[in-house]
Design an enzyme around this catalytic site. Structure first.
Site, PDB file in Angstrom:
ATOM      1  N   CYS A 100      -6.067  -0.104   9.923  1.00  0.00           N
ATOM      2  CA  CYS A 100      -4.786  -0.529   9.490  1.00  0.00           C
ATOM      3  C   CYS A 100      -3.776  -0.565  10.872  1.00  0.00           C
ATOM      4  CB  CYS A 100      -4.129   0.046   8.509  1.00  0.00           C
ATOM      5  SG  CYS A 100      -2.426  -0.422   8.205  1.00  0.00           S
TER       6      CYS A 100
ATOM      7  N   THR B 112       0.789  -1.271   0.019  1.00  0.00           N
ATOM      8  CA  THR B 112      -0.146  -0.027   0.126  1.00  0.00           C
ATOM      9  C   THR B 112       0.894   1.115   0.093  1.00  0.00           C
ATOM     10  OG1 THR B 112       0.040  -0.214   2.410  1.00  0.00           O
ATOM     11  CG2 THR B 112      -1.906  -1.174   0.972  1.00  0.00           C
TER      12      THR B 112
ATOM     13  N   PHE C 274      -7.679   3.934   5.674  1.00  0.00           N
ATOM     14  CA  PHE C 274      -6.894   2.765   6.659  1.00  0.00           C
ATOM     15  C   PHE C 274      -8.176   1.950   7.078  1.00  0.00           C
ATOM     16  CE2 PHE C 274      -3.553   6.304   6.298  1.00  0.00           C
ATOM     17  CZ  PHE C 274      -2.753   5.654   6.044  1.00  0.00           C
TER      18      PHE C 274
END
Length: 1056
Positions: free
Chosen positions: A402, A268, A395
């Protein structure tokens, strides 16, 4: 039951798999979101999935009391690899809770700060690689950022070095990871058929899984055999206890989470950094601000962790990039019990609800009509803090968000700051348009850039030694053809989208040696912070709807930022190429460059030259400026005596003719498309208007309102004429000397037929300079004098007025000994032609249509059967048949020439003739949206043409769309005005129906116009008259009001 969730038709067994481009699914999903609005449903892999595309519905789904994370689609198959790892665990799974609680401390502020030096170590390897390869190296951006982030997570979190920057190939882990991600996506889209059909693919998937497991278990084994007290993630997995249960992570959980972190910890962030550089290079003002902040905060110092919190604008850049391009573009939740979304959509607790961030993050209700624009200022701390809840969610959400966000953020800021501090970046292809490739994450496809060091010794700088002053590149290596390196350098920079200004730059360079200079040519962006002060600088540039060309945007942004007399010592000249049809932006960029350089202390050697590209003689204007004004001014400024009289005709390119094997030449910035349909829209016997449907190459997205650029071939008739004039066989070959100044391929054997057909403009009107050069080669004095008169007194009437090309002239004077080399040197390169796309991608994103008029008319004063002017591209397109291949590229239109994002904004469109093309796309898109359940504000189309039975095109289609409520059409027929309330022209019909137009405008309608410049002028007049009537103001005030509307609520697409 609530309202039904809209959906495209699902087919038995395969469901909606055909609605998604398997190679570029995110583009397909974005088009579906644009078509259906806030919500839609697809059946994929035998399962229904509901896609949420606007913030209001998404906000409901973020309530963890009502909804929870779901593992669906490709994640189901990723779970086969990492099981109950942090990313793929099911709600409530025990091992997820143990791992999450045990590992949270490893991502606290102090541990992440402690990883800074190792992050810096890996970033340094990237910087040194790019410095070593040099400023002309094409960097494959996504690959090198993958190396950066993979090596960073390996070193910082696991204490091992993958050394990706020391090998040409990617680390095997990366290839296996990509294989697993792609394989998981393919498995998710499979129809419910027996698995033995996929045995080979399944075996490959398992092989990749085995490699991932081996890498992770080897890392664990190495740490157990060589223990360390390093405070990193691997030790946390081996030794930390769950504070709630007192448990350690199991061996299986360690292995699964190792793979999870190696994948999620780099994939990412590499995507984020790749998109950051794409956006910065497409938005030079943001690039300039970012580099200014880096220089202000870091200065000449090596970056430290203390600098990170001071990079406020870079922080906003990361946020804005994640808004537009969230690397994980979607995540899925499901309801804990049956729910009603938004008070109207019923979903069961088993329904997969896909939160499509690529649409949610562009919700115009949150971010406004410029929601799709890159504007970091909206993400500075204060405005960012005022965003409504859950408007920005790259996120993930809540407890399943995350865990590695602090690590990724520090790594991204550090890398971005370091790179901007030591390099200046440019795109390899300034015309590159974003194509998104996707696995579970997204990255820009085919994106390359170049890095030019800002300092002479980057290696010393990275070691913390005193920094040298930023270097200003004086000149690059002189271009071929200037072998005398003792001559002073003439720097020629061009800004060009279509190649015209580049051809002008080459023309100037070809005559440099005869004036005592060696020439250096480059794109205008390469002049950024690099304007030479030792020799003359010539800038040749155009404007594009008031904006700089793609390869000049960075230079213009930098130029605007200059202060004081920072350009003092530069001696320069500017030539501008524009189109008077764009009255309000005509020569805007050349004028800005010229005036700003003078204001910043540079010395203007000669008054700015200007040419109107809509004038057949614009190349003649350039030749006159170059020969009669520029060269004398340069000679005076640098006291250099020309070594050859410019009036003497050039010997031309050094060309060798042969009959060897053929070679082909591929235009680098275009791709091959296929003709699917071609048809005549008007009755036979009159001027032709035609329709063409085209199968676009994979990965070429577009929007309604964009253009299709087409690279044509010259008409065969003209090619045969050129071959005959120079007594060349059909299959003759030529080789152009590498020492020549030209855009044509050099040093290789080329079929002369291909050169005449594909690479040069045979029909371009001749210039007076060319006529004089031809006259010098005519032995008969009477004929010579006659042609010289045509070059002066009779030029406009006999040459420009009759569209006479250089080929026409040479045929008229067969005794002229003008050579093939001179002919090729004189001709401009074949340029692309742009046509408004007349279809919406919501119908089929892999196809587009164009609508065009065929130019085939007798030359004034010539034989009507023989002497005809043939439009190069329109006749090329007319000759294409179904199945033929053509070279094309999508070119975006002005940011405002698209349908409004807000469904409540009315639309008012005005056009004449084939100016209908973009509005056919607009109306088709509105019809599809209405058919899909969206409620749109009214749209009014004023359309002018000759007569309903002769050239009113697409009548049946538009009537059908009008019946659906997508548009209301008001015609003006110039040759049948009795059928349009006596209105002959479109402006007459607007005035006749002015009350309706005013009512729509009062509701905040966006106004669009497409047509010739005369149409635009008349529309401005009628809008002025309407405003005068309503507000009772003077004409001057009314005209000022209309001018202020342009670029705000009034968008024009003017063509010749």
């Amino acid at each position: 039951m609530g309202e039904p969730i809209p959906s495209p038709r699902a087919w038995p067994i395969i469901g909606n798999v055909l609605d998604l481009d398997a190679e570029f699914p995110m583009t397909s999903l974005s088009n579906l979101a644009q078509r259906y609005g806030e919500i839609f449903k697809l059946t994929l892999g035998g399962h229904e999935r509901v896609f949420i595309c606007q913030r209001d519905l998404f906000n409901e789904l973020m309530d963890e009391k009502r909804f929870e994370n779901a593992v669906t689609g490709a994640l189901v198959h990723i779970r086969d690899v990492v099981h109950d790892g942090l990313f793929t665990a099911l709600p409530g799974e025990h091992n997820w809770g143990v791992a999450h609680r045990a590992l949270m401390p490893a991502f606290g502020p102090l541990p992440v700060h402690g990883m800074f030096d190792e992050m810096y170590d890996i970033a340094t390897q990237l910087v040194l690689k790019w410095d070593r390869y040099g400023p002309q190296h094409d960097i494959k951006v996504t690959d090198d950022f993958t190396r950066l982030t993979l090596d960073s997570i390996a070193l910082c979190a696991m204490g091992t070095r993958f050394n990706s920057f020391y090998t040409e190939e990617m680390h095997p882990f990366v290839n296996a990871m990509v294989g697993v991600l792609i394989g998981a996506g393919e498995r998710a889209r499979r129809p419910p058929v027996p698995s033995y059909f996929y045995r080979a693919a399944d075996q490959k998937f398992q092989d990749n899984v085995d490699l991932l497991l081996k890498v992770s278990t080897d890392l664990v084994k190495q740490r157990r055999e060589n223990p360390t007290d390093k405070n990193d993630l691997l030790n946390a997995m081996l030794h930390n206890k769950d504070p709630k249960t007192g448990e350690h992570l199991s061996e299986e959980s360690i292995a699964y989470n190792m793979i999870t972190f190696l994948i999620a910890g780099h994939e990412t962030t590499s995507g984020l950094l790749s998109f950051v550089f794409y956006e910065l290079l497409k938005n030079p003002e943001a690039y300039r601000k970012a580099q200014e902040e880096v220089d202000q905060v870091l200065g000449d110092n090596t970056i430290t962790v203390q600098h990170i919190s001071k990079l406020e604008y870079l922080n906003a850049i990361l946020r804005e990039t994640l808004r537009l391009h969230p690397p994980a573009p979607a995540f899925t939740v499901h309801a804990k019990q049956d729910e009603i979304l938004g008070g109207k959509y019923h979903v069961t607790k088993d329904t997969a609800l896909v939160c499509f961030l690529m649409a949610i993050h562009k919700d115009h209700a949150v971010y406004g009509e410029d929601a799709e624009a890159f504007r970091p200022e909206r993400m500075l701390d204060e405005p960012f803090g005022k965003l409504p809840p859950n408007a920005w969610k790259p996120f993930g959400n809540g407890s399943r968000a995350c865990i590695g966000r602090p690590f990724a953020w520090q790594e991204a800021l550090l890398s971005l700051a370091m790179l901007l501090q030591v390099f200046d970046f440019t795109m390899t292809d300034p015309s590159y348009q974003l194509v998104i490739q996707s696995t579970l994450t997204i990255k820009p496809h085919g994106f390359f850039m170049r890095a030019k060091p800002r300092y002479p010794d980057i290696a010393s700088r990275l070691r913390g030694q005193p920094a040298s002053t930023p270097k200003t590149e004086k000149t690059s290596t002189p271009t071929k053809g200037d072998s005398n390196s003792n001559l002073p350098v003439l720097s020629v920079f061009y800004g060009s989208n279509t190649g015209t200004c580049e051809a002008m730059a080459n023309s100037l360079a070809s005559s440099a040696s005869s004036h005592g200079f060696q020439a250096k040519i480059d794109i205008l962006d390469k002049a950024t912070n690099a304007l030479a002060k030792e020799g003359p600088v010539v800038i040749i540039t155009s404007s594009y709807e008031g904006e700089p060309p793609d390869n000049a945007a960075q230079f213009v942004s930098w130029l605007k930022s200059l202060q004081g007399e920072s350009a003092k010592g530069v001696k320069y000249a500017v030539f501008g190429c524009g189109n008077r049809d764009w009255r309000h932006t005509y020569h805007k960029i050349p004028t800005l460059v010229d005036s700003t350089l003078a204001e910043r202390g540079a010395e203007r050697m000669v008054a700015r030259g200007a040419a109107d590209a809509n004038d057949a003689g614009f190349l003649d204007e350039y030749d006159k400026w170059k020969d009669e004004e520029l060269w004398p001014a340069i000679a005076k400024a640098f006291q250099i005596q020309a070594t050859k009289n410019e009036a003497t005709p050039s010997s031309g390119l050094d060309v060798q003719v042969s009959a060897d094997s053929r070679a082909s030449f591929l235009r680098q910035d275009l791709k091959t498309a296929m003709v699917l349909e071609t048809r005549l829209l008007t009755p036979p016997g009159g001027p032709e208007k035609r329709h063409m449907e085209i199968q676009l190459p994979s990965g070429m997205p577009y929007r309604a309102g964009d253009y299709l650029a087409v690279l044509p071939f010259n008409p065969r008739r003209n090619v045969r004429r050129a071959l005959a004039r120079f007594n060349l066989a059909y299959d003759a070959m030529i080789t152009i000397s590498p020492e020549s100044h030209t855009t044509l391929p050099q040093g290789r054997s080329l079929p002369v037929f291909d050169v005449f057909s594909a690479l040069v403009e045979l029909a371009q009107p001749a210039t007076s300079k060319q006529l004089k050069q031809v006259a010098e080669t005519i032995p008969e004095s009477e004929l010579k004098e006659g042609l010289e008169r045509h070059a002066t007194d009779d030029f406009k009437s006999e040459v420009l007025g009759r569209n006479k090309s250089l080929l026409d002239i040479l045929e008229e004077y067969p005794s002229a000994t003008f050579t093939l080399g001179q002919f090729l040197e004189a001709l401009p390169p074949m340029r692309i032609r742009q046509y408004s796309i007349s279809s919406s991608p919501l119908e089929d994103p892999s196809k587009c249509t164009i609508t065009y008029s065929v130019i085939d008319a007798p030359i004034r004063g010539g034989n009507p059967d023989k002497d005809r002017f043939l439009g190069v591209c329109s006749n090329y397109l007319r000759s294409r048949e179904v199945g033929d291949r053509i070279n094309v590229a999508v070119r975006p239109s002005h940011a405002g020439f698209h349908l409004p994002l807000d469904d409540n904004t009315p639309v008012l469109m005005v056009c004449a003739g084939t100016g209908l093309a973009p509005f056919r796309a607009f109306v088709q898109e509105r019809a599809l949206q209405i058919k899909s359940g969206r409620k749109l504000a009214p749209a009014l189309l004023f359309y002018g043409c000759g007569a309903p039975d002769r050239d009113a095109i697409y009548l049946s289609e538009i009537a059908e769309w009008q019946a659906q409520g997508a548009v209301e059409v008001r015609h003006a027929f110039s040759r049948a005005s009795e059928q349009s309330f006596g209105c002959r022209h479109v402006q007459d019909r607007i005035w006749h129906d002015r009350e309706d137009a005013k009512a729509l405008f009062a509701k905040n309608a966006q106004v669009y116009m497409c047509g010739a410049s005369v149409v635009g002028i008349e529309i401005t007049k009628v809008m002025t008259d309407m405003y005068m009537g309503v507000k009772k103001v003077s004409r001057e005030d009314a005209e000022s009001w209309v001018t202020q509307l342009k670029g705000v609520r009034y968008w024009a697409d003017v063509f010749a």
